[in-house]
Scaffold this motif. Structure first.
Motif, PDB file in Angstrom:
ATOM      1  N   TRP A  38       0.694  -1.024  -0.117  1.00 53.35           N
ATOM      2  CA  TRP A  38       0.043   0.041   0.051  1.00 53.35           C
ATOM      3  C   TRP A  38       0.970   1.317  -0.042  1.00 53.35           C
ATOM      4  N   ILE A  41       2.532   1.616  -3.572  1.00 53.33           N
ATOM      5  CA  ILE A  41       1.332   2.318  -4.639  1.00 53.33           C
ATOM      6  C   ILE A  41       0.999   3.706  -4.108  1.00 53.33           C
ATOM      7  N   ASN A  42       1.256   4.413  -2.791  1.00 52.49           N
ATOM      8  CA  ASN A  42       1.023   5.509  -2.445  1.00 52.49           C
ATOM      9  C   ASN A  42       1.939   6.417  -3.018  1.00 52.49           C
ATOM     10  N   LEU A  44       4.070   5.774  -5.820  1.00 48.63           N
ATOM     11  CA  LEU A  44       4.132   5.854  -7.133  1.00 48.63           C
ATOM     12  C   LEU A  44       2.985   6.871  -7.590  1.00 48.63           C
ATOM     13  N   GLU A  45       1.966   6.940  -6.672  1.00 42.13           N
ATOM     14  CA  GLU A  45       0.757   7.638  -7.229  1.00 42.13           C
ATOM     15  C   GLU A  45       1.122   9.220  -7.070  1.00 42.13           C
ATOM     16  N   GLY A  46       2.209   9.442  -6.325  1.00 41.16           N
ATOM     17  CA  GLY A  46       2.519  10.910  -6.230  1.00 41.16           C
ATOM     18  C   GLY A  46       3.270  11.494  -7.443  1.00 41.16           C
ATOM     19  N   TYR A  47       3.762  10.663  -8.349  1.00 36.79           N
ATOM     20  CA  TYR A  47       4.742  10.986  -9.486  1.00 36.79           C
ATOM     21  C   TYR A  47       4.034  11.406 -10.434  1.00 36.79           C
ATOM     22  N   GLY A  48       2.633  11.464 -10.488  1.00 39.18           N
ATOM     23  CA  GLY A  48       1.712  11.921 -11.582  1.00 39.18           C
ATOM     24  C   GLY A  48       1.842  13.276 -11.954  1.00 39.18           C
ATOM     25  N   GLN A  49       2.202  14.210 -10.821  1.00 42.30           N
ATOM     26  CA  GLN A  49       2.097  15.579 -11.187  1.00 42.30           C
ATOM     27  C   GLN A  49       3.423  16.036 -11.217  1.00 42.30           C
TER      28      GLN A  49
END
Length: 59
Positions: A38, A41-42, A44-49
């Motif tokens: 978890w 995943i959190n 990796l989600e932050g690299y979208g911006q």
């Protein structure tokens, strides 16, 4: 109560505690693994911006 009966009862009790410890250990290891996944995943989600080109309203 004879010594043999006490030894058998003590052995049964220790077997129960060993079983309980094994079960709790399995649960704790499973929860730790789930939290690790978890967290990854959190992260990796932050690299979208990170990519300003993906922002459509920037001129």
């Amino acid at each position: 109560m004879s010594a043999a009966e006490q030894a058998a009862e003590s052995e049964d009790l220790m077997e129960f505690f060993n079983s309980a410890v094994d079960t709790l250990q399995t649960i704790v290891v499973g929860l730790g693994g789930a939290l690790c996944v978890w967290g990854g995943i959190n992260l990796l989600e932050g690299y979208g911006q990170d990519n300003p080109g993906s922002n459509a309203h920037v001129p």
